[in-house]
Write an enzyme that holds these catalytic residues in place. Structure first.
Site, PDB file in Angstrom:
ATOM      1  N   HIS A 135      41.119  46.255 -54.957  1.00 47.38           N
ATOM      2  CA  HIS A 135      41.631  45.893 -56.275  1.00 47.38           C
ATOM      3  C   HIS A 135      42.290  47.061 -56.993  1.00 47.38           C
ATOM      4  O   HIS A 135      42.485  47.004 -58.201  1.00 47.38           O
ATOM      5  CB  HIS A 135      40.495  45.370 -57.161  1.00 47.38           C
ATOM      6  CG  HIS A 135      40.078  43.977 -56.822  1.00 47.38           C
ATOM      7  ND1 HIS A 135      39.377  43.675 -55.691  1.00 47.38           N
ATOM      8  CD2 HIS A 135      40.286  42.802 -57.467  1.00 47.38           C
ATOM      9  CE1 HIS A 135      39.144  42.372 -55.653  1.00 47.38           C
ATOM     10  NE2 HIS A 135      39.688  41.816 -56.707  1.00 47.38           N
TER      11      HIS A 135
ATOM     12  N   GLU B 286      47.909  31.904 -53.854  1.00 44.52           N
ATOM     13  CA  GLU B 286      49.071  32.754 -54.145  1.00 44.52           C
ATOM     14  C   GLU B 286      50.297  32.408 -53.318  1.00 44.52           C
ATOM     15  O   GLU B 286      51.398  32.318 -53.839  1.00 44.52           O
ATOM     16  CB  GLU B 286      48.713  34.245 -53.942  1.00 44.52           C
ATOM     17  CG  GLU B 286      47.985  34.876 -55.104  1.00 44.52           C
ATOM     18  CD  GLU B 286      46.495  34.561 -55.120  1.00 44.52           C
ATOM     19  OE1 GLU B 286      45.996  33.996 -54.117  1.00 44.52           O
ATOM     20  OE2 GLU B 286      45.828  34.872 -56.120  1.00 44.52           O
TER      21      GLU B 286
END
Lengths: 475, 326, 343
Positions: free
Chosen positions: B129, B60
């Site tokens: 998450h 990322e």
């Protein structure tokens, strides 16, 4: 300890007063509430009363002197007191007020100072730091400003002629309890002139919220709304000026003086009123004459003058035309939900305008009695300030002086005044014939910043209709 | 009008913008061959090829930086984070590079990039998450933060975001991809920075965004049964915030509840409340209340998770409080 | 440990090409400019005219000068925060750079960037960047853009050896090699990341070997020899331009000054003897002697050049000192595109 008696502000606009006569002499015993002197204000002769008990030690001024408001005029105390020191303002109570708050303020300041010293080196030591910890903190200079007696507080010199040297309890300085209210409720209350102190709040911990004002506050009534049977809970509604209203105000004021006035004249047929009054006079046994007031006092035999009738009609017409029942307030227009009619009374020194309060809700007889009382006391200059202020609309009558018609000067902040001429017989067309009928001319002076031409005209039309149909005044 | 899912509305926006401007490309994990972890990029690789639909390693920080660098020299990248949870690894690039480049370079170098992906709470995905980060990015001058709640807004806002010359944080609702709604045919662009009244009302303003819009609308329906007329204001863009719309609505209703998925401390709602109390204090009839996620990491257990999330019942309760209906 | 391993690539000791005499003399002037500029910046810092962090490039001049000489005008360059020398070598005026260090409106980023954030987009000079390693992926992105558009541009990234241990380096080089991008990663190995010696931070001493992880071309270069630096850079640039392949250059150099102005020349982490020893390989002295030895300059012309450079630096100093501060309203400009400011 001696205390000073000062010249009090006995009228809203008073800046100085003439001490007409001492009612208590030096050496007299004085109780709280005793009349010490008579004072002539710009409006009336008023009484100056004692706010403290003791002996009147000294007249500082002689009768006839003119004294600015809040200057000392006399000293009250115990025999033997040094009157020379009587004028000193009570420092003790202010000190007491400061002391408590100063201590708590100092605590915060000291803590902040310590934080500062930890975080940044080289800064100036704070006042809290520089003092040994064990020493009681002195009142910081800055705290005094927060606790300066307000003009409304009992220690303020304007409201209280007598200064006490004894420390006043700090609690007394808070005149009104703090009301918990939502910001919206506060705004609405301010706009409508509602005092939140009396309102029961329905929010948490009694917080006054908008809904609590619903029953209390109503918008300015439309011109067709029926008059309420009881005084409105909030006496008026403030409406901030719209841009167009601001422009009208500015431009018209430029055109004609500070109050841009225009005039509306109408002629009223008074035959039916005349007949009605004759009938009423006959009933009460009084010998009425045109434009003349009877001097009978009190009770049922008070005769009703044409002026009283006009005042009543004006008040009822104002109910239907709240746009004319208003004050110009510079940044807003205050539309009154109550009708208080000022009536111009000529007195020796000039003119005063006592007020018939809630004139729309009073009977003709009540108005007659009240107007007679007010006019009489006005001529004697014995009116209290609240009796000649607070009108929402004025009526001036020169009919008794044989004036056909005239224009009157508006009494600010009111937005209009009605000039009433004499009732006289005139040849007029009536039911297809020329006949003699009693007629009266009304001229309304209007502040164009508040009232527009048609607005004033509609009011006059209503008024004329009422006067020509006297039944409307009693129904 | 066509009825589209939120997912397809985003897909259409991407396709149309890539067709319109050759400088627009999509980069991220699984956007190409896999057709997108949430199938937002379905079909795009076939249409535009691997140079414009670029699968990246799981990196990322790296590909966010690649996107910023490409934008610095004039491309208009759309960088997809599989979820915003993973974008935490790229925060340095978003904050220190993307947001500040224009300012540090005194206007010489801008970053016209969109960083997009799903955010907010999901279903039983546990702590790492299932979280909402919009307040983090909205805190940063130089970034815009956009969060559509409906398919129409998803399409119109993504198109605006791609055309914007600033770095735009575009947070999609992970639970919204399947919702359906009417989307205008043809060119449909929703300007950034404009809130939308999703339901008109007069008694209270419910301010919300993304998934909380649906929650708030449900609450408004329940309230309507109790004769409470709630206005639901969807911020749509968190930054720049449409303060005018917020203030106008609160000035009308005098009562306000702010709903969001994120944690309470320094959340988006805190900023909304600050603006309201500063600008329309005298309009308020009650303190502004906030409905947020619970101030805990998201638990896995279904019941605990439900307790941690904002829901219509919590919104109704807050509205009742600001209306003093006990 | 202080002595560097023998560089693998060395320019053979043959005579300098007279056809490039002007270019070679230009390199000397650029190195002198950087040296004297940095000395003046140090002086201005001590006078309080420059604030914040200020990282000097003294000792490493040959790296920026030799490598940037190999680039074309359209290529992209990013740097770390020790980038005054690169900015000057790329062609930003000494006045604009000095004024930026002074925080003035006339600076190359209007006083908003300062020492660590020098930019000139017209020269492809896309920033000094303040987060170690943070700009390495940006450079990969610029190389991606060159490939995307099919241009022959290359993107060069300058960073210190301490950056190779962070994730951004690894992620960026992996993608550049994976996607075959025209990128050039130039690691200026001056042996210390602040005060931490290379061998105390990296398990692998030879940084060039990191490239093996990405199957990337690599080279170790003597950064104190401007000619050697230039030659190695030309090889890497050619590889990028023609083959669209990235290169990692490990350039061995040495910083003669402390990490920043707040760090003494030799702190606790290195000895006076080590610094003195390295100073014997001063890149400027070496290159001027070479030019004299090869007959491209004489001592007088070197002295004259030095004087000329000192004059330019003095003028830059005066310019910066007298330049105006940014207008107060500049506080809110350039936060967002298309708006004066967001409130």
């Amino acid at each position: 300890m001696p205390t000073n008696v000062v010249m009090e502000a006995l009228s809203p606009t008073m800046e100085e007063g003439r001490l007409v006569e001492w009612k208590k002499q030096e050496g007299d015993a004085v109780a709280v509430g005793d009349v010490l002197a008579e004072v002539e204000t710009d409006k009336a002769v008023m009484e100056l009363v004692a706010r403290a008990a003791g002996t009147l030690l000294k007249h500082i001024v002689e009768a006839g002197a003119t004294v600015p408001v809040s200057e000392p005029v006399a000293v009250i105390g115990s025999p033997g007191d040094d009157t020379g020191e009587g004028g000193k303002r009570g420092g003790g109570e202010a000190g007491a007020g400061q002391r408590g708050s100063g201590a708590s303020g100092e605590k915060d300041r000291g803590a902040a100072g310590q934080r500062d010293s930890k975080e940044s080196q080289g800064t100036q030591p704070s006042p809290g730091q520089s003092r040994p910890v064990s020493m009681p903190p002195a009142p910081p200079a800055g705290a005094a400003t927060e606790h300066r007696p307000s003009p409304e507080s009992p220690s303020g010199s304007k409201d209280n002629g007598v200064k006490s040297d004894s420390p006043a309890p700090a609690r007394d300085q808070q005149a009104e309890p703090r009301v918990k209210a939502s910001p919206l409720a506060r705004r609405i209350a301010a706009e409508r002139g509602v005092n939140l102190v009396g309102i029961t709040g329905s929010g948490p911990e009694g917080r006054v919220v908008a809904r609590d004002l619903e029953g209390v506050a109503a918008k300015a009534q439309s011109s067709t709304a029926p008059p309420p049977s009881r005084p409105a809970a909030q006496p008026y509604t403030d409406v901030p000026l719209s841009q167009i209203r601001k422009t009208i105000a500015r431009r018209l004021a430029q055109s004609i003086g500070p109050v841009p006035t225009f005039y509306l004249t109408t002629e009223v047929d008074m035959e039916r009123i005349w007949e009605a009054r004759q009938a009423q006079l006959a009933l009460s046994g009084a010998k009425g004459a045109v434009g003349k007031l009877e001097s009978g006092e009190g009770g049922r035999d008070v005769s009703v003058s044409f002026n009283d009738i006009t005042i009543k009609a004006v008040a009822l017409a104002l109910r239907q035309h709240p746009a004319c029942n208003a004050w110009w307030q510079d940044d807003r227009i205050r539309y009154w939900n109550e009708v208080h009619v000022s009536m111009a009374v000529a007195i020796e020194e000039g003119l005063i305008t006592p007020v018939i309060r809630h004139a729309d809700q009073k009977t003709l007889r009540e108005i007659a009695a009240e107007s007679r009382d007010l006019a009489g006391r006005a001529r004697e200059r014995r009116l209290k300030p609240e009796e000649y202020t607070g009108g929402t609309f004025s009526v001036s009558n020169l009919g008794m002086l044989d004036i056909d018609e005239f224009t009157a000067i508006i009494n600010p902040p009111e937005a209009a005044i009605l000039a009433v001429g004499r009732i006289g017989q005139k040849a007029v067309g009536h039911e297809d014939a020329v006949v003699l009928r009693r007629r009266m001319r009304l001229t309304m002076s209007c502040d164009h910043r508040v009232i527009d031409g048609a607005t004033g005209a509609q009011f006059l039309k209503t008024l004329k209709g009422m006067l020509e149909n006297p039944l409307t005044l009693v129904w | 009008m066509a009825t589209l899912t939120y997912r397809d509305a985003l897909n259409h926006a991407l396709r149309e913008e890539m067709q319109r401007d050759p400088n627009v490309f999509l980069m991220g994990e699984e956007v190409g061959v896999y057709q997108g972890a949430y199938k937002v990029s379905r079909g795009l690789l076939d249409e535009f090829g691997p140079m414009r639909v670029v699968d990246t390693p799981i990196t990322e920080l790296g590909f966010a930086g690649v996107g910023v660098g490409a934008a610095m020299v004039g491309l208009r990248p759309v960088i997809e984070f599989m979820t915003w949870n993973f974008a935490l690894l790229a925060v340095d690039q978003l904050v220190n590079s993307a947001a500040k480049m224009r300012y540090m370079s005194n206007g010489q170098v801008g970053v016209p990039a969109v960083f997009r992906g799903p955010g907010g709470s999901a279903l039983q995905l546990a702590s790492q998450h299932s979280q909402a980060f919009e307040s983090w990015y909205a805190h940063i001058p130089g970034l815009k933060v956009v969060m559509p709640a409906t398919p129409a807004d998803a399409k119109g806002l993504l198109k605006s975001a791609i055309r914007d010359d600033n770095p735009v944080i575009f947070i999609e609702g992970e639970m919204l991809y399947n919702i359906k709604g009417e989307v205008p045919e043809g060119e449909h662009v929703v300007p950034l920075g404009r809130a939308d009244i999703k339901r008109q009302g007069s008694d209270v303003t419910i301010i919300c965004h993304s998934k909380s819009v649906g929650v708030s609308l449900k609450a408004a329906e329940q309230l309507a049964n109790e004769d409470v007329d709630a206005e639901v204001l969807d911020l749509r863009t968190i930054r720049p915030m449409d303060t005018e719309a917020v203030l106008n609505s609160v000035a009308k209703t005098h009562r306000c509840v702010v709903v969001e998925e994120g944690w309470p401390f320094a959340g988006v709602g805190a900023q909304v409340v600050d603006t309201i109390q500063r600008e329309v204090f005298d309009e308020l009839d009650a303190p502004v209340l906030r409905v947020t996620g619970a101030d805990v990491p998201m638990p896995y257990n279904k019941q605990l998770e439900k307790a941690a999330k904002s829901d219509p019942a919590k919104v109704v309760s807050a509205v009742n409080q600001v209306l003093y209906r006990d | 440990m202080a002595s560097s391993a023998a560089p693998r690539s060395k320019t053979k000791s043959k005579g300098l090409d007279p056809a490039r005499a002007d270019e070679y003399r230009g390199w000397l002037r650029q190195m002198l400019l950087i040296r004297h500029f940095e000395e003046k910046a140090g002086e201005a810092y001590s006078l309080g005219k420059i604030g914040g962090f200020c990282h000097l490039y003294i000792g490493q001049e040959a790296v920026a000068v030799g490598s940037l000489a190999a680039l074309g005008p359209d290529d992209y360059i990013t740097c770390s925060y020790r980038e005054h020398g690169h900015a000057l070598a790329r062609g930003i005026s000494s006045q604009a750079v000095m004024a930026e260090l002074f925080g003035k409106a006339s600076g190359c980023t209007g006083g908003k960037g300062g020492s660590m954030h020098l930019f000139d987009a017209s020269l492809g000079f896309l920033g000094g960047h303040g987060i170690v390693g943070g700009h390495i992926p940006l450079t990969t992105g610029m190389a991606f853009a060159a490939k995307y558009r099919g241009t022959s541009q290359v993107a060069v990234c300058y960073f210190g050896e301490a950056a190779v241990n962070n994730g951004a380096f690894h992620e960026a080089l992996n993608m550049a090699a994976l996607w075959k991008l025209p990128a050039l990663y130039l690691c200026e190995n001056n042996r210390y990341g602040m005060g931490t010696a290379l061998e105390r931070a990296s398990a692998l001493y030879d940084i060039s070997e990191r490239a093996c992880s990405y199957d990337m071309a690599n080279e170790v270069v003597d950064g104190q020899d401007v000619l050697t630096m230039n030659a190695a850079m030309e090889r890497a640039v050619t590889r990028a331009r023609n083959e669209k392949l990235p290169t990692l250059l490990e350039v061995r150099t040495y910083r003669f000054m402390g990490h920043s102005m707040s760090d003494p020349i030799h702190g606790h982490y290195r000895t006076r003897e080590e610094v003195e020893g390295q100073r014997k390989r001063d890149p400027i002295a070496g290159w001027s002697q070479r030019l004299i030895a090869d007959g491209l300059m004489d001592e007088d012309s070197v002295r004259s050049m030095d004087k000329n450079v000192l004059q330019e630096v003095e003028e830059a100093y005066q310019f910066a000192d007298q330049a105006p501060d940014p207008a107060p309203e500049e506080l809110y400009t350039h936060v967002y595109a298309g708006e004066e400011g967001e409130r």
